[in-house]
Design an enzyme around this catalytic site. Structure first.
Site, mmCIF file in Angstrom:
data_model
loop_
_atom_site.group_PDB
_atom_site.id
_atom_site.type_symbol
_atom_site.label_atom_id
_atom_site.label_comp_id
_atom_site.label_asym_id
_atom_site.label_seq_id
_atom_site.Cartn_x
_atom_site.Cartn_y
_atom_site.Cartn_z
ATOM 1 N N ARG A 35 81.035 -29.871 142.621
ATOM 2 C CA ARG A 35 81.611 -28.519 142.636
ATOM 3 C C ARG A 35 81.629 -27.930 144.044
ATOM 4 N NH1 ARG A 35 78.397 -25.270 138.375
ATOM 5 N NH2 ARG A 35 79.690 -23.579 139.179
ATOM 6 N N HIS A 57 74.657 -14.346 139.074
ATOM 7 C CA HIS A 57 74.219 -15.710 138.759
ATOM 8 C C HIS A 57 73.935 -16.555 139.998
ATOM 9 C CE1 HIS A 57 76.321 -15.247 134.570
ATOM 10 N NE2 HIS A 57 75.143 -14.642 134.622
ATOM 11 N N CYS A 111 57.795 -24.538 147.122
ATOM 12 C CA CYS A 111 57.310 -23.395 147.925
ATOM 13 C C CYS A 111 58.180 -22.151 147.760
ATOM 14 C CB CYS A 111 57.181 -23.785 149.405
ATOM 15 S SG CYS A 111 58.769 -23.902 150.268
ATOM 16 N N THR A 145 86.870 -13.122 132.780
ATOM 17 C CA THR A 145 85.626 -13.604 132.162
ATOM 18 C C THR A 145 85.771 -13.627 130.650
ATOM 19 O OG1 THR A 145 83.251 -13.226 131.863
ATOM 20 C CG2 THR A 145 84.578 -11.263 132.289
ATOM 21 N N SER A 146 85.169 -14.657 130.037
ATOM 22 C CA SER A 146 85.201 -14.735 128.574
ATOM 23 C C SER A 146 84.237 -13.716 127.958
ATOM 24 C CB SER A 146 84.839 -16.152 128.113
ATOM 25 O OG SER A 146 83.563 -16.508 128.613
HETATM 26 C C1 BJW Z 1 91.847 -16.149 133.718
HETATM 27 C C2 BJW Z 1 92.626 -16.981 134.504
HETATM 28 C C3 BJW Z 1 93.418 -16.339 135.438
HETATM 29 C C4 BJW Z 1 91.512 -18.264 133.244
HETATM 30 N N1 BJW Z 1 93.411 -15.000 135.532
HETATM 31 N N2 BJW Z 1 91.854 -14.827 133.805
HETATM 32 C C5 BJW Z 1 72.242 -12.200 123.883
HETATM 33 C C6 BJW Z 1 72.969 -12.804 122.873
HETATM 34 C C7 BJW Z 1 73.137 -14.180 122.836
HETATM 35 C C8 BJW Z 1 72.585 -14.993 123.833
HETATM 36 C C9 BJW Z 1 71.869 -14.384 124.834
HETATM 37 C C10 BJW Z 1 71.709 -13.024 124.860
HETATM 38 N N3 BJW Z 1 70.984 -12.712 125.975
HETATM 39 C C11 BJW Z 1 70.706 -13.841 126.645
HETATM 40 C C12 BJW Z 1 71.219 -14.886 125.968
HETATM 41 C C13 BJW Z 1 71.110 -16.320 126.365
HETATM 42 C C14 BJW Z 1 72.093 -16.737 127.416
HETATM 43 C C15 BJW Z 1 73.506 -16.488 126.896
HETATM 44 O O1 BJW Z 1 74.181 -15.552 127.257
HETATM 45 N N4 BJW Z 1 73.983 -17.373 126.030
HETATM 46 C C16 BJW Z 1 75.321 -17.243 125.447
HETATM 47 C C17 BJW Z 1 76.248 -18.310 126.036
HETATM 48 C C18 BJW Z 1 75.213 -17.378 123.965
HETATM 49 N N5 BJW Z 1 71.873 -16.039 128.672
HETATM 50 C C19 BJW Z 1 70.969 -16.461 129.553
HETATM 51 O O2 BJW Z 1 70.256 -17.420 129.310
HETATM 52 C C20 BJW Z 1 70.816 -15.651 130.828
HETATM 53 N N6 BJW Z 1 69.434 -15.386 131.063
HETATM 54 C C21 BJW Z 1 68.725 -14.593 130.290
HETATM 55 O O3 BJW Z 1 69.206 -13.942 129.387
HETATM 56 O O4 BJW Z 1 67.402 -14.557 130.635
HETATM 57 C C22 BJW Z 1 66.498 -13.810 129.831
HETATM 58 C C23 BJW Z 1 65.165 -13.845 130.549
HETATM 59 C C24 BJW Z 1 64.555 -12.653 130.880
HETATM 60 C C25 BJW Z 1 63.314 -12.654 131.537
HETATM 61 C C26 BJW Z 1 62.723 -13.886 131.874
HETATM 62 C C27 BJW Z 1 63.350 -15.076 131.571
HETATM 63 C C28 BJW Z 1 64.587 -15.058 130.903
HETATM 64 C C29 BJW Z 1 71.274 -16.460 132.033
HETATM 65 C C30 BJW Z 1 72.716 -16.780 132.013
HETATM 66 C C31 BJW Z 1 73.076 -17.698 133.176
HETATM 67 C C32 BJW Z 1 74.511 -18.180 133.113
HETATM 68 N N7 BJW Z 1 74.678 -19.233 134.047
HETATM 69 C C33 BJW Z 1 75.998 -19.821 134.225
HETATM 70 C C34 BJW Z 1 75.855 -21.006 135.232
HETATM 71 C C35 BJW Z 1 75.665 -20.440 136.632
HETATM 72 C C36 BJW Z 1 75.495 -21.505 137.660
HETATM 73 C C37 BJW Z 1 76.724 -22.356 137.797
HETATM 74 O O5 BJW Z 1 77.835 -21.868 138.042
HETATM 75 O O6 BJW Z 1 76.547 -23.548 137.676
HETATM 76 O O7 BJW Z 1 76.944 -18.867 134.734
HETATM 77 S S1 BJW Z 1 76.755 -20.349 132.711
HETATM 78 C C38 BJW Z 1 78.413 -19.965 133.182
HETATM 79 O O8 BJW Z 1 78.927 -18.911 132.321
HETATM 80 C C39 BJW Z 1 78.299 -19.347 134.586
HETATM 81 C C40 BJW Z 1 79.269 -18.197 134.502
HETATM 82 O O9 BJW Z 1 78.982 -17.235 135.497
HETATM 83 C C41 BJW Z 1 79.065 -17.705 133.098
HETATM 84 C C42 BJW Z 1 80.205 -16.871 132.561
HETATM 85 O O10 BJW Z 1 81.381 -17.610 132.461
HETATM 86 P P1 BJW Z 1 82.785 -16.923 132.791
HETATM 87 O O11 BJW Z 1 82.847 -16.559 134.196
HETATM 88 O O12 BJW Z 1 83.083 -15.863 131.800
HETATM 89 O O13 BJW Z 1 83.772 -18.185 132.594
HETATM 90 P P2 BJW Z 1 84.484 -18.740 131.269
HETATM 91 O O14 BJW Z 1 84.939 -20.122 131.558
HETATM 92 O O15 BJW Z 1 83.642 -18.564 130.071
HETATM 93 O O16 BJW Z 1 85.756 -17.784 131.082
HETATM 94 C C43 BJW Z 1 86.846 -17.804 131.977
HETATM 95 C C44 BJW Z 1 87.819 -16.714 131.598
HETATM 96 O O17 BJW Z 1 88.852 -16.657 132.567
HETATM 97 C C45 BJW Z 1 88.510 -16.944 130.239
HETATM 98 O O18 BJW Z 1 88.458 -15.737 129.493
HETATM 99 C C46 BJW Z 1 89.963 -17.272 130.623
HETATM 100 O O19 BJW Z 1 90.905 -16.807 129.654
HETATM 101 C C47 BJW Z 1 90.088 -16.507 131.921
HETATM 102 N N8 BJW Z 1 91.089 -17.012 132.850
HETATM 103 N N9 BJW Z 1 92.352 -18.301 134.133
HETATM 104 C C48 BJW Z 1 92.607 -14.302 134.655
HETATM 105 N N10 BJW Z 1 94.230 -17.060 136.247
HETATM 106 ZN ZN ZN Z 2 59.577 -26.025 150.116
#
Ligand code: BJW
Ligand code: ZN
Length: 239
Positions: A70, A118, A129, A188-189
């Protein structure tokens, strides 16, 4: 659509505190794949096999190979008209930019004060460390790369499922969202929390979605503009 665009332009011009939350869709027109669209970044993996601390513990090399791939794609890409329109909006009337993206394309476009929920794919963090540093290496000599300070295993400086978001950044994002009178939800989705929790209908705040498709945020939107962000955003901020 023309009527919606006209209405959207007026809402932006009248707004005093604009907040934008962006997701992978804003970088799609730069050639960076989104996560959940067909052909998305998860490739043939399940998210929990790549973007969790457990996956990294189990198989750091596979996870690092995915991030290195990536990083190479992102390094070869450029910000698109959508990123640039947000820079123009920020310069013209102020904008708090919150992003879920780790690709750094908002920085490269020229946005400032970006609240990165993120993390950042160009940051590495030591698993021993805790030292964190900026690193733009495209092809590491060995995977996983070592900490530049102590030599232990480094990890990507991003937030995986089950990990907490950076506390101060999330607080600033929540405060900005609470104070906004216009909240733009772009590409964003809106299925990943707590980022998606920032999108809420509030009194005196208009929610405007820009996306090629209907999403989990659409029912909270006062206005939904359907189309690519790189085409719609420039039309919204032209003078
Ligand atoms: C266009 C287009 C164009 C295309 N023009 N549009 C409550 C309910 C249920 C679950 C949970 C909850 N709270 C927490 C959770 C768990 C979990 C979660 O959300 N799970 C769900 C999936 C069910 N969340 C977590 O675990 C988070 N942490 C947390 O809650 O911690 C609690 C805690 C507290 C205290 C101590 C310890 C813990 C962390 C979430 C981390 C997400 N990480 C990622 C990876 C990041 C690193 C990497 O990039 O590798 O982040 S996952 C991935 O999804 C990435 C993105 O930022 C994120 C969102 O995705 P995004 O950007 O929306 O992309 P897509 O592909 O989903 O959508 C693209 C959109 O674009 C679509 O709509 C298309 O239509 C559109 N599109 N072309 C305009 N040209
Ligand atoms: Zn180190």
């Amino acid at each position: 659509m023309q009527q919606h665009l006209q209405q959207a332009r007026q809402l932006i011009a009248d707004a005093r505190r604009v907040v934008a939350l962006t997701g992978a869709g804003i970088s799609a027109e730069s050639g960076i794949r989104t996560f959940r669209d067909p052909g998305g970044l998860w490739r043939n993996f399940r998210p929990e096999d790549l973007a969790t601390p457990e996956a990294f513990k189990r198989d750091p090399v596979t996870v690092w190979e995915w991030y290195q791939w990536r990083r190479q794609l992102i390094a070869a890409a450029s910000p698109n008209a959508g990123h640039l329109a947000l820079v123009r909006l920020q310069q013209r009337q102020g904008l708090t930019l919150i992003t879920q993206n780790v690709d750094g394309l908002h920085d490269r476009a020229g946005s400032t004060g970006i609240l990165k929920l993120h993390g950042d794919i160009w940051t590495l963090r030591c698993t021993a460390c805790g030292h964190a540093w900026h690193d733009e290496t495209h092809t590491f000599a060995a995977l996983p790369p070592p900490c530049e300070r102590c030599g232990a295993m480094a990890r990507p400086g991003v937030v995986w499922f089950g990990e907490a978001l950076p506390e101060v950044v999330f607080r600033q994002a929540a405060e900005a969202a609470a104070a906004a009178d216009l909240f733009l939800v772009i590409g964003t989705s809106a299925v990943v929390f707590p980022a998606a929790s920032l999108i809420r209908q509030r009194k005196n705040c208009t929610v405007m979605e820009i996306n090629i498709e209907r999403t989990a945020a659409t029912s909270n939107a006062d206005l939904a503009l359907r189309g690519p962000a790189g085409e719609i955003l420039p039309q919204l901020v032209m003078d």
